[in-house]
Design a protein around this motif. Structure first.
Motif, PDB file in Angstrom:
ATOM      1  N   THR A 129      -6.130   8.211   1.314  1.00 43.06           N
ATOM      2  CA  THR A 129      -6.275   8.070   2.768  1.00 43.06           C
ATOM      3  C   THR A 129      -6.504   6.619   3.166  1.00 43.06           C
ATOM      4  O   THR A 129      -7.318   5.926   2.539  1.00 43.06           O
ATOM      5  N   LEU A 130      -5.755   6.179   4.181  1.00 42.51           N
ATOM      6  CA  LEU A 130      -5.994   4.854   4.777  1.00 42.51           C
ATOM      7  C   LEU A 130      -6.536   5.088   6.181  1.00 42.51           C
ATOM      8  O   LEU A 130      -5.949   5.855   6.953  1.00 42.51           O
ATOM      9  N   VAL A 180      -0.505   5.469   0.230  1.00 40.95           N
ATOM     10  CA  VAL A 180      -1.052   6.175   1.400  1.00 40.95           C
ATOM     11  C   VAL A 180      -0.314   7.490   1.657  1.00 40.95           C
ATOM     12  O   VAL A 180       0.899   7.501   1.810  1.00 40.95           O
ATOM     13  N   HIS A 206      -9.298   0.951   1.633  1.00 40.84           N
ATOM     14  CA  HIS A 206      -8.894   2.133   2.401  1.00 40.84           C
ATOM     15  C   HIS A 206      -9.234   2.012   3.885  1.00 40.84           C
ATOM     16  O   HIS A 206      -9.139   2.998   4.624  1.00 40.84           O
ATOM     17  N   ASN A 240       0.826  -1.221   0.000  1.00 44.61           N
ATOM     18  CA  ASN A 240       0.000   0.000   0.000  1.00 44.61           C
ATOM     19  C   ASN A 240       0.856   1.265   0.000  1.00 44.61           C
ATOM     20  O   ASN A 240       0.785   2.073   0.934  1.00 44.61           O
ATOM     21  N   LEU A 254     -15.869   6.926   3.246  1.00 47.11           N
ATOM     22  CA  LEU A 254     -15.119   6.145   2.246  1.00 47.11           C
ATOM     23  C   LEU A 254     -16.082   5.573   1.200  1.00 47.11           C
ATOM     24  O   LEU A 254     -15.830   5.648   0.001  1.00 47.11           O
TER      25      LEU A 254
END
Ligand SMILES: O=P(O)(O)OC[C@H]1O[C@](O)(CO)[C@@H](O)[C@@H]1O
Length: 421
Positions: free
Chosen positions: A118-119, A66, A154, A63, A143
């Motif tokens: 955005t995570l 991010v 996410h 990932n 989300l």
């Protein structure tokens, strides 16, 4: 490296000798509980758990997109990652903590985030904490509204291995989820995925962090003379007649560490003992040098009712030389050419001496430097200190029955039709 200094407590070395048997008994009693699967002593083993670290590393590498990391969690599910991330985040990833329920800052945060970058990490051991569930409702919906079917990528959860609303959500929606081991309580969970996952995104040296914690484990199991956690546990025990223990940290990077220690100490030891007596000293957070211009007035001239612990780095990883500035010779001349870190050290030493001179009981824990290794050692050390104090004070350091009434009343009030306060 972690070093204890008790030069203003000249009676301590003798007291340590005299209390040797009591301390060994406390350690034995604690370690005897390790065999019991119900005992919440899993934090002792977390520094050895390389498999979880590998899995977290893989997730981080998978990932790379991010840019903003939003942690939803409160208490032990937020204080540890916040304390370490603010000290060691060199990754460029921006961190945001929703460890409260005030709408304005949450709305401001939502307006400033790009959901595609955005995570969101919801962290809750029980999966039942109102503040974290409320935040999860907000961010999950945000989300979904902004990312459609891609929302699942996410949101990552950290929670109980089998139970609770977050585990159920992960299973229902096929979400990535990390486990907080059954035998690890919230305030002892910083070295579990609670801390390791966000810290992997902060680019922190997690191997060094866990290596420092292993050093604390080694010393907690060492013979008395080398046993730093038993020494500081005894310092707290010998001063249990003083209602307040101040935890004063001389590091801007570690400014959230006192709050982490306050939960660890107060929620572990503020209890009724076996006879029903109210036990516990109150941990009070302080920062150096900021509190030299605030609480130190009280510490110097107020009641002598405190044991004060200073946490001071011995070396800077890099220093900043103070330049000469024409016209400031008069007031600032003594600073010209000094290192900023020299000023920090001088102020910490001055405060140490001034508190002792005032008659306060004070000792210092010196950190070799503010590094993942030294801080990992300090965190695990303080968890051992707290566990030993639970034995010495005859309380269960691993539950928190006293917090439940607030949760029940909150529920009652919210369920009351047309509630207004
Ligand atoms: O991780 P959870 O279960 O959401 O709990 C958060 C915090 O709330 C407490 O249970 C106290 O209410 C703490 O012990 C814990 O750290």
């Amino acid at each position: 490296m972690l070093r204890l200094d008790t030069r203003f407590l000249p009676d301590f070395p003798q007291a340590f000798k005299e209390h040797g048997p009591l301390l060994l008994q406390a350690r034995e009693a604690l370690l005897a509980k390790r065999k019991d699967p119900q005992s919440m002593l899993g934090w002792m083993d977390l520094p050895e758990d390389t498999e979880t670290l590998r899995r977290i590393r893989r997730y981080r590498e998978a990932n790379p997109w991010v840019e903003d990391f939003v942690l939803l969690g409160i208490g032990g599910s937020a204080l540890g990652p916040k304390a370490l991330e603010s000290a060691f985040n060199e990754s460029g990833v921006r961190f945001h903590y929703v460890d409260h329920v005030e709408p304005e800052p949450v709305l401001r945060l939502l307006r400033g985030l790009d959901p595609r970058k955005t995570l969101v990490n919801a962290v809750s051991k029980s999966g039942a904490t109102a503040e974290t569930l409320a935040a999860l409702l907000v961010f999950l919906n945000w989300l979904r509204e902004n990312l459609g079917e891609d929302w699942r990528r996410h949101l990552v959860l950290t929670t109980d291995p089998r139970r609770g609303a977050l585990r159920a959500l992960a299973e229902k929606e096929g979400l990535e989820a990390f486990s907080i081991p059954d035998n690890v309580g919230g305030r002892f969970s910083v070295l579990s995925p609670v801390g390791l996952l966000p810290l992997a995104f902060a680019g922190m040296d997690l191997e060094a962090l866990l290596m420092g914690a292993r050093k604390a484990n080694e010393l907690a199991l060492a013979p008395l003379e080398e046993n730093l956690p038993l020494k500081t546990a005894l310092l707290q025990h010998l001063h249990r007649h003083l209602p307040i223990t101040v935890f004063m940290v001389y590091s801007e990077r570690l400014k959230y560490l006192p709050a982490w220690f306050v939960q660890l100490h107060d929620e572990s030891l503020g209890k009724r003992d076996g006879e029903g007596n109210r036990v516990g000293t109150t941990a009070v957070p302080a920062l150096g040098p900021q509190d030299q211009h605030a609480q130190v007035q009280l510490f110097r001239e107020g009641p002598l009712d405190k044991l004060i612990v200073l946490v001071v780095p011995e070396r800077a990883t890099e220093d900043l030389l103070l330049p000469q500035v024409e016209g400031l010779e008069g007031e600032a001349g003594y600073l010209f050419g000094k290192g900023l870190f020299q000023l920090l050290k001088a102020e910490a030493e001055a405060t140490y001496q001034a508190l002792a001179e005032a008659g306060q009981r004070v000792y210092t824990l010196y950190l070799s430097e503010v590094s993942p290794y030294a801080v990992g050692w300090l965190l695990q050390h303080l968890m051992w200190q707290t566990a030993f104090l639970g034995e010495l004070w005859g309380v269960n350091a691993f539950d928190q029955p006293g917090v439940e009434l607030v949760k029940r009343l909150t529920l009652t009030f919210l369920e009351r039709p047309g509630y207004e306060f």
